[in-house]
Design an enzyme around this catalytic site. Structure first.
Site, PDB file in Angstrom:
ATOM      1  N   ARG A 159      -9.469   1.373   9.818  1.00  0.00           N
ATOM      2  CA  ARG A 159      -9.032   0.001  10.095  1.00  0.00           C
ATOM      3  C   ARG A 159     -10.013  -0.748  10.992  1.00  0.00           C
ATOM      4  NH1 ARG A 159      -2.961   0.882   9.414  1.00  0.00           N
ATOM      5  NH2 ARG A 159      -1.969  -1.115   9.837  1.00  0.00           N
ATOM      6  N   LYS A 166       0.835  -1.218   0.000  1.00  0.00           N
ATOM      7  CA  LYS A 166       0.000   0.000   0.000  1.00  0.00           C
ATOM      8  C   LYS A 166       0.863   1.259   0.000  1.00  0.00           C
ATOM      9  CE  LYS A 166      -2.272  -0.632   3.889  1.00  0.00           C
ATOM     10  NZ  LYS A 166      -1.805  -1.904   4.428  1.00  0.00           N
ATOM     11  N   ARG A 221      12.354  -3.363  11.462  1.00  0.00           N
ATOM     12  CA  ARG A 221      11.381  -2.650  12.279  1.00  0.00           C
ATOM     13  C   ARG A 221      10.841  -3.608  13.336  1.00  0.00           C
ATOM     14  NH1 ARG A 221       7.186   0.081   8.109  1.00  0.00           N
ATOM     15  NH2 ARG A 221       5.735  -0.939   9.492  1.00  0.00           N
ATOM     16  N   ARG A 266      11.968  -7.797   5.259  1.00  0.00           N
ATOM     17  CA  ARG A 266      12.086  -6.357   4.983  1.00  0.00           C
ATOM     18  C   ARG A 266      13.058  -5.707   5.977  1.00  0.00           C
ATOM     19  NH1 ARG A 266       6.657  -2.756   4.636  1.00  0.00           N
ATOM     20  NH2 ARG A 266       6.569  -2.951   6.881  1.00  0.00           N
ATOM     21  N   ARG A 316      -0.271  -8.866  13.437  1.00  0.00           N
ATOM     22  CA  ARG A 316      -0.852  -7.808  12.587  1.00  0.00           C
ATOM     23  C   ARG A 316      -1.794  -8.414  11.531  1.00  0.00           C
ATOM     24  NH1 ARG A 316       4.150  -4.824  10.331  1.00  0.00           N
ATOM     25  NH2 ARG A 316       2.706  -3.278   9.518  1.00  0.00           N
TER      26      ARG A 316
END
Ligand code: AMP
Length: 219
Positions: A88, A13, A160, A127, A171
């Protein structure tokens, strides 16, 4: 043009929103980026949300409502927005609907990007952020898993907190249980134009498909 970009964490996104923001000349509002900036600057908001974010949980609706209202009201004289990370929850949908009513946004388009969960887990856990050049990279592209493949700096790649396997799983669970029902809500209430794009393709192809669909529905 007013666009809500929607999908599980890791579907791309943010990347697509940045490209669209440039192409369409509309501001990109990422609630995740706003909150991460607040955490790194240790603002009052940052201190309130730091722990919640590190666990991959959702920041309370009332707090998010204040954040998003402030941003959207500031942008009311621009030619639209691309909203990434909001709404959300169903409560956030009601807050968002109210803001759209007040600001006369009656042509909002919801752009959903779909990618299978197993592909997302692979993407997110690999990532890394380069502390030197700020690029987001895949650890497999680094020759020794510590050197940034973009700028060549050694030992600069960091993960992260919310990209660790446990947090990513949490998540995705929250997305499935709390966030994705929003799609049914919008479908049933027929109050937004909706587009679905296959996000498991080359980045440029995803963008090409998005632009093609936007032209059809958002003019
Ligand atoms: P993102 O980068 O959009 O995945 O957001 C990172 C984190 O920020 C999420 O895991 C949540 O903890 C928090 N967050 C971002 N947007 C929202 C939202 N609309 N409601 C609640 N929490 C949010």
């Amino acid at each position: 043009m007013e666009i809500v970009i929607f999908g599980a964490p890791g579907v791309g996104k943010g990347t697509q929103a940045k490209i669209l923001s440039e192409k369409l000349d509309i501001p990109h509002i990422s609630t995740g980026d706003i909150l991460r900036e607040a955490v790194s600057s240790k603002s009052e908001l940052g201190l309130q949300v730091q722990e919640i974010m590190a666990k991959g949980e959702l920041v309370p609706n009332d707090l998010m409502g204040k954040v998003i209202k402030e941003r959207l009201y500031k942008l009311k004289d621009q030619n639209g927005f691309i909203l990434d990370g909001y709404p959300r929850t169903i409560d956030q949908v009601y807050i968002f609907n109210q803001i759209c009513k007040e600001l006369n946004y009656d042509n909002v388009c919801l752009l959903e990007i779909q990618v299978p969960f197993e592909v997302i887990i692979e993407r997110l856990t690999k990532r890394r952020l380069c502390a030197e050049c700020n690029s987001i990279v895949n650890v497999d592209d680094s020759k020794d898993r510590t050197t940034c493949p973009k700028c060549g700096t050694k030992n600069s790649l960091i993960q992260r907190d919310d990209d660790s396997f446990d947090v990513v799983s949490n998540r995705l669970k929250i997305y499935k249980e709390i966030t994705s029902p929003i799609l049914d809500f919008y479908r049933e209430n027929n109050c937004l134009k909706m587009i679905t794009i296959n996000g498991q393709q080359d980045l440029n192809k995803v963008n090409h498909d998005i632009m093609n669909e936007l032209v059809k529905v958002c003019v």
